[in-house]
Structure formats: C-alpha cells, structure tokens
Design an enzyme around this catalytic site. Structure first.
Site, PDB file in Angstrom:
ATOM      1  N   ASP A 189       9.609  17.548  18.223  1.00 53.24           N
ATOM      2  CA  ASP A 189       9.221  18.516  17.215  1.00 53.24           C
ATOM      3  C   ASP A 189       7.706  18.417  17.058  1.00 53.24           C
ATOM      4  O   ASP A 189       7.095  17.395  17.373  1.00 53.24           O
ATOM      5  CB  ASP A 189       9.922  18.173  15.896  1.00 53.24           C
ATOM      6  CG  ASP A 189       9.426  18.998  14.741  1.00 53.24           C
ATOM      7  OD1 ASP A 189       9.475  20.242  14.841  1.00 53.24           O
ATOM      8  OD2 ASP A 189       8.973  18.405  13.744  1.00 53.24           O
ATOM      9  N   LEU A 190       7.083  19.477  16.586  1.00 47.27           N
ATOM     10  CA  LEU A 190       5.628  19.488  16.440  1.00 47.27           C
ATOM     11  C   LEU A 190       5.187  19.235  15.003  1.00 47.27           C
ATOM     12  O   LEU A 190       4.512  18.253  14.712  1.00 47.27           O
ATOM     13  CB  LEU A 190       5.079  20.822  16.952  1.00 47.27           C
ATOM     14  CG  LEU A 190       3.556  20.951  17.036  1.00 47.27           C
ATOM     15  CD1 LEU A 190       3.159  21.871  18.174  1.00 47.27           C
ATOM     16  CD2 LEU A 190       2.955  21.477  15.737  1.00 47.27           C
TER      17      LEU A 190
ATOM     18  N   ARG B  57       4.121  24.168   2.553  1.00 42.09           N
ATOM     19  CA  ARG B  57       4.997  23.684   3.619  1.00 42.09           C
ATOM     20  C   ARG B  57       6.469  23.854   3.258  1.00 42.09           C
ATOM     21  O   ARG B  57       7.271  24.285   4.100  1.00 42.09           O
ATOM     22  CB  ARG B  57       4.687  22.210   3.912  1.00 42.09           C
ATOM     23  CG  ARG B  57       5.674  21.518   4.845  1.00 42.09           C
ATOM     24  CD  ARG B  57       5.735  22.167   6.213  1.00 42.09           C
ATOM     25  NE  ARG B  57       6.543  21.383   7.136  1.00 42.09           N
ATOM     26  CZ  ARG B  57       6.949  21.801   8.327  1.00 42.09           C
ATOM     27  NH1 ARG B  57       6.646  23.019   8.745  1.00 42.09           N
ATOM     28  NH2 ARG B  57       7.674  21.025   9.118  1.00 42.09           N
TER      29      ARG B  57
ATOM     30  N   ASN C  85       9.541  25.515  16.035  1.00 41.34           N
ATOM     31  CA  ASN C  85       9.707  26.819  15.404  1.00 41.34           C
ATOM     32  C   ASN C  85       8.421  27.637  15.455  1.00 41.34           C
ATOM     33  O   ASN C  85       8.435  28.839  15.179  1.00 41.34           O
ATOM     34  CB  ASN C  85      10.134  26.644  13.937  1.00 41.34           C
ATOM     35  CG  ASN C  85      11.612  26.351  13.800  1.00 41.34           C
ATOM     36  OD1 ASN C  85      12.409  26.648  14.688  1.00 41.34           O
ATOM     37  ND2 ASN C  85      11.985  25.753  12.680  1.00 41.34           N
TER      38      ASN C  85
END
Length: 229
Positions: A10-11, A41, A119
């Site tokens: 994941d980033l 966020r 995403n």
C-alpha cells in the site's frame, strides 16, 4: 506461508506519511496543520468507501479535493480555490517514512519484485514515488483506477496478482492500514501489518500473518527467510 515471489505495498500511510501535509496546512492556518490533516485523511478514506458502495466512482485526486473542501467547512477554515489547489498538490509529494528508502533498497537486493497497489490514481502514485526519488525501486505501480472501484474490493487486490503473474499466496501484501490489511488477507494474500504507533487491529474476521513496527523490520525478517539474489 509459501516462499514469497513478490511484495505488494500500500502507498498512503504505509510507505508514505500522509500527515507530512500538515506542515503545508499549518502555513495556511497556523497551529491547526495536524488537525486539518487528520480530518482530511479520514474523510478522504470515507469517500473511497462510500463511492465504492454507491457505485459512483471518482478518481482519488477528485476525492482528495472534495475531502479537503469538506474539511474546510467542518473546521470553519478560510481556504480559497488557490489554497485548495496548493494543498492538494502537497498530496502528490508526501514524504516517505524515514526508514523506507533504505528498507526498500534492502528488499530489492533480495531479488523480489516490488509493487505498489494503491487507491491513488496512476498520476498520483507516480508523482509521489518520483518526488521522493524512489521510482526505481518498483517493478509495478498499480492503480485502482483501472477497475473504477477502491480497496478493499477484491477487484483491486486482484490487479497485483494479474500484473505480477503470481498466485496471491506467493505475494506478500504490506499495509499499515488495518482495514486494507484485512481486505488483502480476506482476498488470500499473506499479509504483513506495519503497526508503527501501537494501534489495535480491526475486528473484521482477519488477522495479519506478520506484524512489524517499521519497514526495516520487514527487511530483517525476509532476509532470514530467503537467500539474496
């Protein structure tokens, strides 16, 4: 776990610190940067989930801006279009966590292909890794954009399996987001959860296969499991 043939990261919040935008937020509203970043966020994440459930896809960059507009209203901030654009641009160059550059180099040296599955839009992912100078570490940058739905939907997790030409059981999925780690584990990936700040794992019927406090510990662990290339 089988021998690992690749690693999928994941980033946002895993390799890169989403709250590195707090400094830029603070420049517009001194003393409130972290507060802005946290609300921004959380709403950004909620919008990915809600739009997926509604079947009303919009790309990550649009959702990031819409989440900031919400944050501005919720916190009664004064952010004009120029300020919104400037802060959204900060999301394209968020900073990696301190241990990440060296740990990625160690993982790459083992001989495993590294991928990002995010995403984020293709543009967002590439912008972030290029700004940090880490683009050469990754064999694949994979965006949920291609299936027009967001994690934790199975269609997104399937993308890494397809592009890396490995069975899901041979790809280690790494995330700091417990909801994401749960989604990946449900899909069938072996999962490493990075728990940097002592969070509690989500109660979603899944458990990570391995837990570390930072990416450097993952490199330590994998170096004991697999010979260097």
């Amino acid at each position: 776990m089988k021998n690992i043939r690749g690693i999928v990261f994941d980033l946002y919040g895993t390799l890169y610190d989403v709250h590195s935008v707090a400094a830029a937020c603070n420049a517009f509203h001194p003393g409130r940067g972290r507060e802005i970043s946290v609300v921004w966020r959380q709403k950004q994440l909620e919008y990915t989930w809600l739009r997926s459930l509604m079947g009303d896809y919009a790309d990550f960059e649009q959702l990031t801006r819409e989440a900031l507009v919400f944050t501005s209203g919720q916190l009664q901030l004064s952010l004009d279009d120029a300020a919104l654009s400037a802060l959204c641009a900060e999301y394209l160059r968020i900073a990696p966590y301190p241990e990440v550059p060296a740990a990625l180099a160690r993982l790459q040296a083992i001989g495993l292909p590294l991928a990002i599955l995010s995403n984020g839009s293709a543009n967002s992912i590439r912008s972030v890794v290029t700004a940090s100078g880490l683009e050469q570490r990754f064999a694949h940058l994979i965006s949920a954009d291609s299936v027009r739905i967001f994690k934790p939907h199975d269609k997104v997790y399937q993308l890494a399996e397809q592009q890396m030409h490995c069975d899901r059981s041979e790809l280690l999925f790494v995330s700091s987001n417990a909801w994401d780690a749960s989604g990946a584990r449900h899909f069938g990936y072996p999962v490493c959860w990075i728990n940097r700040i002592g969070n509690t794992f989500d109660e979603l019927g899944q458990s990570p296969d391995h837990i570390v406090q930072g990416l450097d510990q993952l490199a330590d662990w994998l170096q004991t499991r697999q010979p260097a290339a």
